[in-house]
Motif scaffolding. Structure first.
Motif, mmCIF file in Angstrom:
data_model
loop_
_atom_site.group_PDB
_atom_site.id
_atom_site.type_symbol
_atom_site.label_atom_id
_atom_site.label_comp_id
_atom_site.label_asym_id
_atom_site.label_seq_id
_atom_site.Cartn_x
_atom_site.Cartn_y
_atom_site.Cartn_z
ATOM 1 N N LEU A 23 0.700 -1.085 0.092
ATOM 2 C CA LEU A 23 -0.090 0.072 0.069
ATOM 3 C C LEU A 23 0.701 1.329 -0.042
ATOM 4 O O LEU A 23 0.561 2.330 -0.726
ATOM 5 N N LEU A 61 -7.622 -1.806 -3.088
ATOM 6 C CA LEU A 61 -6.791 -1.929 -4.434
ATOM 7 C C LEU A 61 -7.779 -1.847 -5.604
ATOM 8 O O LEU A 61 -8.895 -2.439 -5.274
ATOM 9 N N PHE A 72 -1.778 -3.184 -10.442
ATOM 10 C CA PHE A 72 -2.451 -2.783 -9.143
ATOM 11 C C PHE A 72 -2.462 -1.370 -8.831
ATOM 12 O O PHE A 72 -1.118 -0.893 -8.838
ATOM 13 N N LEU A 74 -3.873 1.701 -6.005
ATOM 14 C CA LEU A 74 -4.984 2.243 -4.986
ATOM 15 C C LEU A 74 -6.507 2.516 -5.354
ATOM 16 O O LEU A 74 -6.387 3.052 -6.569
#
Length: 225
Positions: A23, A61, A72, A74
């Motif tokens: 993250l 995500l 990928f 956020l």
């Protein structure tokens, strides 16, 4: 009393070391592959697949597909804001890495927070915009003043067009290093993009650091004096 949404599931997901690394890496607003994220998190491809599945399922995500590849990122700005706030709490309470990165001072000076400018220079810009009455902060939130529309237009930013977008137009974002606010939302993103277009700063490869050139920093500080 048990009022409101439960934060336990989201907190547990973020609290895992490997998922926290993923993250944090995606705070640079760059989509990455599972292989790249496995390297960042220090886990196997099989393990990262399981972590990514959980983060996707929780809505933290999103994934973009291009041919056989999956990238990928956020899910949205709310997730980025949550992570920035958590970084602020971690910094304030002394939960810092045992070995600081050589880039740490540069990160604190100027960095990308999802898609807008953060760090010392980001805070400087935000507070200057308030002092110059380009922005106004009140009980109803942050607003662009009549003077502000012309100010941004002179810089080459079409504020009314940004205001018509679906995303938040402008909002304060609490900076983890400075413990003060920098400018987020569509207006903050446009400001960072304009800084890049003017050649004042460039994002360092594989980093959230925004490196200002000496003339670029001088021009920036003159604008936000």
């Amino acid at each position: 009393m048990k009022d409101g949404p439960s934060i336990a599931r989201v907190a547990a997901l973020i609290g895992d070391h490997a998922r926290a690394e993923v993250l944090t890496a995606l705070m640079a607003d760059r989509a990455l592959t599972a292989t790249e994220l496995a390297g960042i998190a220090g886990v196997t491809k099989q393990t990262i697949s399981a972590h990514l599945a959980k983060l996707l399922d929780a809505g933290l995500l999103a994934v973009d597909r291009q041919g056989r590849h999956r990238y990928f990122r956020l899910a949205d700005q709310d997730v980025a804001g949550l992570l920035e706030s958590l970084m602020g709490v971690a910094f304030r309470t002394g939960a810092v890495r045992l070995r600081s990165s050589p880039r740490e001072p540069a990160l604190r000076k100027a960095r990308v927070c999802y898609d807008h400018l953060a760090g010392e220079l980001g805070v400087l810009a935000y507070e200057s915009l308030l002092a110059q009455r380009v922005l106004s902060a009140g009980a109803d939130g942050l607003r662009l003043t009549p003077k502000g529309e012309g100010w941004f237009s002179a810089l080459g930013i079409d504020a009314p067009a940004l205001a018509s977008q679906r995303r938040a137009f402008c909002r304060p974002c609490l900076d983890w290093g400075e413990r003060r606010h920098h400018l987020g939302g569509a207006l903050g993103a446009a400001l960072l993009a304009r800084i890049d277009e003017l050649g004042w700063a460039r994002r360092r490869k594989d980093s959230r650091v925004m490196a200002f050139t000496p003339p670029g920093e001088q021009a920036f500080r003159s604008l936000f004096r």
